[in-house]
Design a protein around this motif. Structure first.
Motif, PDB file in Angstrom:
ATOM      1  N   MET A   1      -3.796   2.949  -8.116  1.00  0.00           N
ATOM      2  CA  MET A   1      -2.872   3.567  -9.117  1.00  0.00           C
ATOM      3  C   MET A   1      -3.297   4.552 -10.075  1.00  0.00           C
ATOM      4  O   MET A   1      -2.974   4.600 -11.059  1.00  0.00           O
ATOM      5  CB  MET A   1      -2.381   2.075  -9.965  1.00  0.00           C
ATOM      6  CG  MET A   1      -1.537   1.009  -9.105  1.00  0.00           C
ATOM      7  SD  MET A   1      -0.130   1.465  -8.487  1.00  0.00           S
ATOM      8  CE  MET A   1       0.735   1.454 -10.098  1.00  0.00           C
ATOM      9  N   LYS A   2      -4.212   5.747  -9.388  1.00  0.00           N
ATOM     10  CA  LYS A   2      -4.630   6.476 -10.077  1.00  0.00           C
ATOM     11  C   LYS A   2      -4.408   7.716  -9.375  1.00  0.00           C
ATOM     12  O   LYS A   2      -4.456   7.750  -7.956  1.00  0.00           O
ATOM     13  CB  LYS A   2      -6.091   6.195 -10.390  1.00  0.00           C
ATOM     14  CG  LYS A   2      -6.686   5.135 -11.236  1.00  0.00           C
ATOM     15  CD  LYS A   2      -8.122   5.107 -11.539  1.00  0.00           C
ATOM     16  CE  LYS A   2      -8.260   3.983 -12.481  1.00  0.00           C
ATOM     17  NZ  LYS A   2      -9.980   3.991 -12.818  1.00  0.00           N
ATOM     18  N   PRO A   3      -4.485   8.868  -9.948  1.00  0.00           N
ATOM     19  CA  PRO A   3      -3.998  10.353  -9.363  1.00  0.00           C
ATOM     20  C   PRO A   3      -5.300  10.693  -8.120  1.00  0.00           C
ATOM     21  O   PRO A   3      -4.895  11.195  -7.133  1.00  0.00           O
ATOM     22  CB  PRO A   3      -4.193  11.308 -10.272  1.00  0.00           C
ATOM     23  CG  PRO A   3      -3.820  10.519 -11.551  1.00  0.00           C
ATOM     24  CD  PRO A   3      -4.383   9.252 -11.458  1.00  0.00           C
ATOM     25  N   ASP A   4      -6.419   9.989  -8.433  1.00  0.00           N
ATOM     26  CA  ASP A   4      -7.436  10.194  -7.445  1.00  0.00           C
ATOM     27  C   ASP A   4      -7.645   9.310  -6.472  1.00  0.00           C
ATOM     28  O   ASP A   4      -8.669   9.017  -5.738  1.00  0.00           O
ATOM     29  CB  ASP A   4      -8.773  10.711  -8.095  1.00  0.00           C
ATOM     30  CG  ASP A   4      -9.257   9.816  -9.062  1.00  0.00           C
ATOM     31  OD1 ASP A   4      -8.686   8.742  -9.226  1.00  0.00           O
ATOM     32  OD2 ASP A   4     -10.603   9.810  -9.589  1.00  0.00           O
ATOM     33  N   SER A   5      -6.767   8.302  -6.390  1.00  0.00           N
ATOM     34  CA  SER A   5      -6.969   7.126  -5.417  1.00  0.00           C
ATOM     35  C   SER A   5      -6.746   7.594  -4.003  1.00  0.00           C
ATOM     36  O   SER A   5      -6.187   8.810  -3.737  1.00  0.00           O
ATOM     37  CB  SER A   5      -5.728   6.175  -5.628  1.00  0.00           C
ATOM     38  OG  SER A   5      -5.963   5.465  -6.645  1.00  0.00           O
ATOM     39  N   PRO A   6      -7.797   7.155  -3.130  1.00  0.00           N
ATOM     40  CA  PRO A   6      -7.682   7.768  -1.596  1.00  0.00           C
ATOM     41  C   PRO A   6      -6.313   7.210  -0.789  1.00  0.00           C
ATOM     42  O   PRO A   6      -5.695   6.262  -1.482  1.00  0.00           O
ATOM     43  CB  PRO A   6      -8.989   6.962  -1.214  1.00  0.00           C
ATOM     44  CG  PRO A   6      -9.034   5.559  -1.758  1.00  0.00           C
ATOM     45  CD  PRO A   6      -8.782   6.137  -3.140  1.00  0.00           C
ATOM     46  N   VAL A   7      -6.057   8.201   0.056  1.00  0.00           N
ATOM     47  CA  VAL A   7      -4.961   7.652   0.979  1.00  0.00           C
ATOM     48  C   VAL A   7      -5.105   6.337   1.551  1.00  0.00           C
ATOM     49  O   VAL A   7      -6.283   5.932   1.848  1.00  0.00           O
ATOM     50  CB  VAL A   7      -5.040   8.826   1.990  1.00  0.00           C
ATOM     51  CG1 VAL A   7      -3.736   8.445   2.954  1.00  0.00           C
ATOM     52  CG2 VAL A   7      -4.490  10.101   1.187  1.00  0.00           C
ATOM     53  N   VAL A   8      -4.086   5.614   1.805  1.00  0.00           N
ATOM     54  CA  VAL A   8      -4.286   4.322   2.480  1.00  0.00           C
ATOM     55  C   VAL A   8      -4.790   4.600   3.925  1.00  0.00           C
ATOM     56  O   VAL A   8      -4.485   5.623   4.415  1.00  0.00           O
ATOM     57  CB  VAL A   8      -2.941   3.810   2.645  1.00  0.00           C
ATOM     58  CG1 VAL A   8      -2.267   3.205   1.283  1.00  0.00           C
ATOM     59  CG2 VAL A   8      -1.888   4.466   3.298  1.00  0.00           C
ATOM     60  N   THR A   9      -5.653   3.515   4.136  1.00  0.00           N
ATOM     61  CA  THR A   9      -6.263   3.440   5.641  1.00  0.00           C
ATOM     62  C   THR A   9      -5.981   2.185   6.337  1.00  0.00           C
ATOM     63  O   THR A   9      -4.991   1.357   6.225  1.00  0.00           O
ATOM     64  CB  THR A   9      -7.801   3.843   5.492  1.00  0.00           C
ATOM     65  OG1 THR A   9      -8.220   2.833   4.774  1.00  0.00           O
ATOM     66  CG2 THR A   9      -8.018   5.162   4.722  1.00  0.00           C
ATOM     67  N   GLY A  10      -6.640   2.032   7.623  1.00  0.00           N
ATOM     68  CA  GLY A  10      -6.674   1.055   8.548  1.00  0.00           C
ATOM     69  C   GLY A  10      -5.146   0.902   8.955  1.00  0.00           C
ATOM     70  O   GLY A  10      -4.549   1.673   9.070  1.00  0.00           O
ATOM     71  N   GLY A  11      -4.716  -0.349   8.757  1.00  0.00           N
ATOM     72  CA  GLY A  11      -3.368  -0.833   9.166  1.00  0.00           C
ATOM     73  C   GLY A  11      -2.409  -0.219   8.120  1.00  0.00           C
ATOM     74  O   GLY A  11      -0.992  -0.178   8.772  1.00  0.00           O
ATOM     75  N   ASP A  12      -2.574   0.122   7.032  1.00  0.00           N
ATOM     76  CA  ASP A  12      -1.605   0.755   5.895  1.00  0.00           C
ATOM     77  C   ASP A  12      -1.301   2.078   6.386  1.00  0.00           C
ATOM     78  O   ASP A  12      -0.550   2.792   5.758  1.00  0.00           O
ATOM     79  CB  ASP A  12      -2.158   0.316   4.589  1.00  0.00           C
ATOM     80  CG  ASP A  12      -1.797  -0.898   4.223  1.00  0.00           C
ATOM     81  OD1 ASP A  12      -0.831  -1.803   4.749  1.00  0.00           O
ATOM     82  OD2 ASP A  12      -2.444  -1.481   3.209  1.00  0.00           O
ATOM     83  N   ALA A  13      -2.395   2.913   7.015  1.00  0.00           N
ATOM     84  CA  ALA A  13      -2.398   4.170   7.348  1.00  0.00           C
ATOM     85  C   ALA A  13      -0.771   4.521   7.861  1.00  0.00           C
ATOM     86  O   ALA A  13      -0.346   5.689   7.639  1.00  0.00           O
ATOM     87  CB  ALA A  13      -3.268   4.554   8.369  1.00  0.00           C
TER      88      ALA A  13
END
Length: 320
Positions: free
Chosen positions: A283-295
């Motif tokens: 929930m932050k502007p610099d949070s990483p892009v979702v990975t794994g199953g959520d990619a």
């Protein structure tokens, strides 16, 4: 003599609009726009400002609307390219504080861009207060008769026929609309009512899936990102970087703490995606892009801002 303001829920004891803590920052994320192709009529004045007495200085229009016991606020225009045009902003949701966001937006449009803005609110008629959970009353929609633009950020409203008629008349005139976030499901009107076809689950043949799908381009589908856990970065859609709406916006500079909404692809009609919503892990502007199953949530990314024409005088009427 002090007069009790009709929109007490929006004011503090000084009579000014309150600055309550904003639950969610306004952004371009989750915005849908519907545009018309017709020329606009010249508006008349609908200022809420009462005439000044010889011993009483003229009040700013925003405060004058409160003092005059009106359940809406009109903010007169400053200088800017919008001079002479009127914008009506319709709030009414329980989740994103549109009564605060649209009031702030109206001040920006008036002060910095020259538009005269009227902000309408969900009002509990028993108390006269702004009450977002009161879904059956948004007074002042008559202002749409003189509006050059309607901005709506409402959710599951069940307005009476006389109020819905003002919205219907505005749209049938082919005037432009900007819908924000929950406007895809702005209306929840029972099937036995005159304007049931505006409801988000409408099965009426002339307007399936209601206002959201027919006018804006989509109704409520689902939370594509994990609501309250996965925020959104806005990426400019392929081929859209030179669109005038995106002028001055750098790719990836849009962020919002709201999750991406799911839509059906492709969007209907002549919809043009402008911004795609990249789902982030946090929930932050610099949070990483979702990975794994959520990619897969970003394969493909959902549009979160687009344009679409919805009708003109030679095509399908909204309410025949």
């Amino acid at each position: 003599m002090n007069r009790q303001p009709a929109i007490r829920g929006a004011t503090n004891p000084s009579g000014q609009l309150s600055r309550r803590r904003f639950l969610g920052r306004p952004s371009a994320v989750g915005t849908a726009a519907a545009v018309a192709v017709l020329l606009l009529a010249a508006p008349r004045s609908i200022s809420a400002q009462p005439p000044a007495t010889p011993n009483e200085p003229s009040l700013p229009a925003e405060k004058a609307a409160i003092t005059a016991n009106l359940p809406w606020v009109t903010i007169e225009a400053g200088e800017g390219p919008g001079k002479g045009k009127r914008v009506v902003l319709i709030s009414g949701d329980e989740e994103y504080r549109s009564e605060e966001a649209l009031t702030q937006l109206a001040k920006i449009l008036a002060k910095h861009h020259g538009f005269t803005c009227t902000v309408l609110y969900a009002i509990d008629p028993k108390t006269g207060e702004i009450t977002p959970t009161h879904t059956t009353n948004i007074p002042g929609l008559e202002a749409l008769r003189e509006a050059d633009l309607m901005v709506i950020a409402a959710r599951f409203r069940n307005l009476p026929d006389e109020q819905m008629q003002e919205i219907d008349d505005y749209l049938r005139a082919g005037k432009p609309v900007i819908g924000m976030r929950t406007a895809t499901h702005a209306f929840n009107i029972p099937a036995d009512r005159k304007y049931a076809h505006y409801g988000w689950q409408s099965q009426v043949a002339r307007m399936p899936d209601g206002f959201g799908r027919h006018v804006l381009g989509e109704t409520w589908i689902n939370h594509h990102g994990h609501h309250g856990h996965e925020s959104t970065k806005g990426l400019i859609a392929p081929g859209a970087k030179d669109h005038p709406i995106l002028r001055g916006i750098a790719d990836g500079s849009i962020w919002g703490p709201t999750d991406v909404y799911g839509v059906r692809l492709p969007l209907p009609g002549d919809s043009v995606p402008l911004v795609l919503g990249q789902v982030l892990e946090g929930m932050k502007p610099d949070s990483p892009v979702v990975t794994g199953g959520d990619a897969k949530k970003n394969e493909p990314m959902m549009p979160v801002a687009w344009t679409k024409t919805y009708s003109d005088r030679k095509s399908t009427r909204l309410n025949s």
